[in-house]
Design a protein around this motif. Structure first.
Motif, mmCIF file in Angstrom:
data_model
loop_
_atom_site.group_PDB
_atom_site.id
_atom_site.type_symbol
_atom_site.label_atom_id
_atom_site.label_comp_id
_atom_site.label_asym_id
_atom_site.label_seq_id
_atom_site.Cartn_x
_atom_site.Cartn_y
_atom_site.Cartn_z
ATOM 1 N N UNK A 58 -41.408 13.595 11.417
ATOM 2 C CA UNK A 58 -41.522 12.518 10.432
ATOM 3 C C UNK A 58 -42.969 12.174 10.099
ATOM 4 N N UNK A 59 -43.908 12.980 10.598
ATOM 5 C CA UNK A 59 -45.301 12.786 10.250
ATOM 6 C C UNK A 59 -45.844 11.427 10.662
ATOM 7 N N UNK A 60 -46.498 10.778 9.728
ATOM 8 C CA UNK A 60 -47.206 9.528 9.982
ATOM 9 C C UNK A 60 -46.347 8.480 10.691
ATOM 10 N N UNK A 61 -45.089 8.331 10.285
ATOM 11 C CA UNK A 61 -44.240 7.305 10.888
ATOM 12 C C UNK A 61 -44.106 7.502 12.398
ATOM 13 N N UNK A 62 -44.141 8.760 12.830
ATOM 14 C CA UNK A 62 -44.107 9.030 14.268
ATOM 15 C C UNK A 62 -45.369 8.514 14.943
ATOM 16 N N UNK A 63 -46.510 8.677 14.237
ATOM 17 C CA UNK A 63 -47.786 8.242 14.810
ATOM 18 C C UNK A 63 -47.822 6.726 15.007
ATOM 19 N N UNK A 64 -47.059 6.001 14.179
ATOM 20 C CA UNK A 64 -47.027 4.538 14.324
ATOM 21 C C UNK A 64 -46.524 4.123 15.707
ATOM 22 N N UNK A 88 -52.664 -6.154 14.685
ATOM 23 C CA UNK A 88 -51.645 -5.140 14.969
ATOM 24 C C UNK A 88 -50.471 -5.233 13.991
ATOM 25 N N UNK A 89 -49.959 -6.446 13.774
ATOM 26 C CA UNK A 89 -48.759 -6.552 12.926
ATOM 27 C C UNK A 89 -49.066 -6.338 11.445
ATOM 28 N N UNK A 90 -50.356 -6.440 11.057
ATOM 29 C CA UNK A 90 -50.713 -6.074 9.682
ATOM 30 C C UNK A 90 -50.355 -4.618 9.393
ATOM 31 N N UNK A 91 -50.444 -3.781 10.433
ATOM 32 C CA UNK A 91 -50.198 -2.347 10.220
ATOM 33 C C UNK A 91 -48.755 -2.076 9.763
ATOM 34 N N UNK A 92 -47.726 -2.445 10.566
ATOM 35 C CA UNK A 92 -46.363 -2.195 10.073
ATOM 36 C C UNK A 92 -46.041 -2.954 8.788
ATOM 37 N N UNK A 93 -46.645 -4.141 8.609
ATOM 38 C CA UNK A 93 -46.344 -4.914 7.393
ATOM 39 C C UNK A 93 -46.907 -4.200 6.162
ATOM 40 N N UNK A 94 -48.177 -3.796 6.228
ATOM 41 C CA UNK A 94 -48.785 -3.117 5.071
ATOM 42 C C UNK A 94 -48.137 -1.762 4.818
ATOM 43 N N UNK A 140 -54.281 2.919 11.156
ATOM 44 C CA UNK A 140 -53.624 3.162 12.446
ATOM 45 C C UNK A 140 -54.654 3.581 13.491
ATOM 46 N N UNK A 141 -55.553 4.487 13.086
ATOM 47 C CA UNK A 141 -56.565 4.976 14.028
ATOM 48 C C UNK A 141 -57.493 3.837 14.459
ATOM 49 N N UNK A 142 -57.814 2.952 13.511
ATOM 50 C CA UNK A 142 -58.725 1.846 13.822
ATOM 51 C C UNK A 142 -58.149 0.946 14.913
#
Lengths: 538, 125
Positions: free
Chosen positions: A70-76, B49-55, B78-80
């Protein structure tokens, strides 16, 4: 050829770890040395061991596979696993080390009426550990069955083997042996991951630009047989609207609040001499865990681009992404090495879970609940823990074999994190930081969190769902009904339920003057280390 | 309920070392210094942290914009997170040196006043 090699490497790992167990057994005579390795573990050792406890097969095999598919979503997934350690570092590790002895419940029960609080805390610890363990053992069994196809080693034999080994480590070597098993495994895992990442980058001529370009155009065949090209760098391949983003947030809540409530991670802070060492060990763990999860980029995208989704799907599915990458990129010997690391990973995590579960049973339930805090004769608690380790191991082996290799166990790990976040964390926080908090609040908080997360999982899409006709029996949902709760991970709702339970109980119960008075004492202990358990000298 | 606990000596008359520490200035400063660091740091990392899944979840088009080759905002953000987490850990370790100083000072004062650190150390566990 790779079979012999894998077996050889794995047997070498077993031989070394059994040697350590023999060495440690001579040093695990007293309770403090059996349960807490004599509080003699140094900061870097404990940091590596925490990382070892944490980087389970779910990380190494699971996340690499999710990125490959799933690419990026997996990285999350990778991100939350590291950030969660800030909660451990900033809020939980040091007060816990300062104010407790062997288990999380030591701190919870400190101000309260100890018997009900410990009984509930022990129940929630055993729930988290058992669910987590069964998931790991089924993972181990199916991995072995897959890798050693044709070698005569079946799922049942593999699960039993893992179970027996972990019982030996824990029963004879106690926390000291378990710690060193974790350290060796974590070092192997990191080495393997670095090697694999370098090989992936070498494949792209050490150009990050080229590597990410390849990841932005991944070819595979869809379910209809047509070839598709997807940009694996873009979000949304797995988490789609309407519930996808909520699912991600919910997972985040479970991770951020759950990691600091995982009993097998928390017990590790009792193995170091003081709070300062506990602090540095978290930082060590964060360096290792963070580096590892950043490298899942190379493992996952590498598998997606070099091996390909089609090939992985035909040769064992998502969980085989990392081992197959090793095979395609560097041949059978490296494949054998990576497989052996995967076994070692599972074995070590399972041992860590077993010791935290049996410690909680012996220390919280046996000594403090049944025998009212009195160890009737020296060493009783340790002996009870040994028996508990044996029983916990046997039960997990039996359940894992009964569920079988194809059981969908991902929800068990989600459940473990959700229970830890919803039941354990609110009560840990309030015990340390809220003066008014009392026994009723602690018991209702644990109860609401535990029941809330289990019920939400039972009525969620992991258990409920309508399968199309012809779905294989093992892959079918247990309840054929539209899920009542739409998210696989209940964290977003169950964590507030846990906090609500704790607050509600506190205000329903009377103000407990003793709990308030002991708060002052706990505050001093937690913040200064005054009166904390000292390292025992060998 | 005090009788529930087999070793409870907090109800003994006279001032316990816990009361003594509670009234020390260093202790209040220690708690204050901890709060000053831990609360803002926690709020910051939770929000970040929660900005990431929200954005990523609700503004995927924005996050998919490419920055360098195939690398987009979503990946960089994500890397940041990793580096931000490490930075906060580093800052905390630095700030905690002050906490340790206060702690050491408190223990020293107690010793001078004749309180024994080993005494009743295992109480209530």
């Amino acid at each position: 050829m790779h079979l012999d090699m894998t077996l050889f490497l794995f047997l070498a790992f077993i031989a070394i770890t059994l040697g350590i167990t023999a060495w440690a057994s001579g040093r695990s005579k007293s309770s403090a040395s059996f349960f807490a390795a004599g509080r003699s573990i140094t900061a870097w050792q404990n940091g590596v061991a925490v990382a070892g406890d944490y980087m389970s097969a779910a990380s190494f095999l699971g996340i690499a596979g999710l990125i490959a598919f799933f690419g990026y979503d997996g990285f999350l997934f990778s991100v939350g696993w590291l950030v969660a350690y800030l909660t451990v570092l900033l809020i939980v590790a040091e007060p816990l080390r300062n104010a407790g002895k062997y288990t999380m419940a030591d701190v919870l029960a400190y101000r309260m009426n100890p018997r009900p609080v410990r009984a509930m805390a022990s129940l929630s610890t055993l729930t988290v550990s058992t669910f987590y363990m069964i998931a790991q053992m089924i993972g181990a069994g199916s991995l072995v069955a897959l890798l050693l196809k044709g070698s005569g080693i079946s799922f049942t034999v593999a699960v039993s083997g893992v179970g027996v080994l972990m019982i030996i480590y824990v029963v004879f070597g106690g926390m000291l042996a378990t710690t060193w098993v974790q350290i060796i495994k974590a070092v192997l895992l990191i080495l393997g991951t670095i090697l694999l990442s370098v090989l992936v980058l070498a494949h792209f001529h050490f150009s990050f630009y080229e590597f990410f370009q390849a990841a932005s155009a991944v070819h595979y065949h869809g379910p209809d047989g047509k070839e598709v090209v997807k940009d694996f760098m873009t979000p949304g391949l797995r988490f789609k609207l309407p519930y996808g983003p909520l699912e991600l947030i919910s997972l985040g809540v479970a991770l951020i609040f759950g990691t600091a409530g995982l009993p097998h991670i928390l017990v590790r802070f009792y193995t170091v001499p003081d709070a300062k060492t506990a602090r540095y060990s978290v930082v060590w763990a964060m360096v290792i865990i963070g580096s590892f999860y950043i490298m899942t980029t190379f493992l996952g995208f590498g598998a997606a681009t070099i091996v390909g989704r089609d090939f992985i799907a035909k040769n064992g599915g998502t969980n085989m992404s990392a081992p197959l990458l090793a095979k395609v990129i560097a041949g059978d010997v490296f494949f054998a090495f990576i497989c052996a690391i995967a076994f070692a990973t599972i074995l070590a995590v399972v041992a860590g879970l077993t010791i935290s579960a049996s410690t909680s049973f012996a220390h919280d339930f046996w000594t403090n609940v049944i025998h009212n805090g009195v160890e009737r004769k020296a060493g009783e608690e340790r002996n009870v823990a040994r028996i508990a380790a044996f029983v916990v191991g046997a039960i997990s082996i039996a359940i894992a074999i009964a569920l079988g290799p194809t059981a969908n166990v991902a929800f068990l790990v989600a459940l473990a994190f959700a229970v830890a976040a919803s039941a354990n964390l609110p009560v840990i926080l309030f015990s340390i930081y809220w003066k008014r908090f009392n026994t009723t609040g602690a018991v209702t908080g644990l109860l609401f969190g535990l029941v809330g997360s289990i019920v939400l999982i039972l009525i969620g899409p992991s258990i409920m769902g309508i399968d199309p006709p012809g779905t294989a029996a093992a892959a079918r949902h247990a309840i054929q009904h539209v899920p009542i709760f739409p998210l696989e991970n209940p964290g977003i709702l169950s964590v507030p339920i846990g906090f609500f339970g704790a607050i509600l109980g506190t205000y329903l119960g009377k103000v407990d003057p003793r709990a308030v008075q002991r708060f002052e004492e706990l505050e001093v202990r937690a913040n200064t280390g005054l009166g904390s358990e000292k390292a025992s000298s060998h | 309920m005090a009788s529930q606990n087999p070793v409870d000596n907090t109800s003994a008359p006279g001032k316990t070392k816990w009361d003594r520490v509670q009234e020390m200035d260093e202790f209040r400063l220690l708690i204050l210094a901890k709060k000053e660091f831990v609360i803002p740091a926690t709020v910051f990392f939770v929000v970040y942290y929660f900005l990431l899944p929200i954005l990523v979840g609700y503004a995927p088009a924005l996050m998919s914009r490419k920055v360098w080759g195939a690398v987009n905002w979503a990946y960089l953000f994500a890397l940041s997170q990793f580096f931000v987490a490490w930075a906060i850990a580093f800052l905390y370790v630095n700030a905690a040196k002050t906490f340790d100083k206060y702690g050491a000072h408190i223990l020293e004062t107690l010793k001078k006043e004749g309180y024994d650190d080993r005494q009743d150390g295992k109480e209530g566990l």
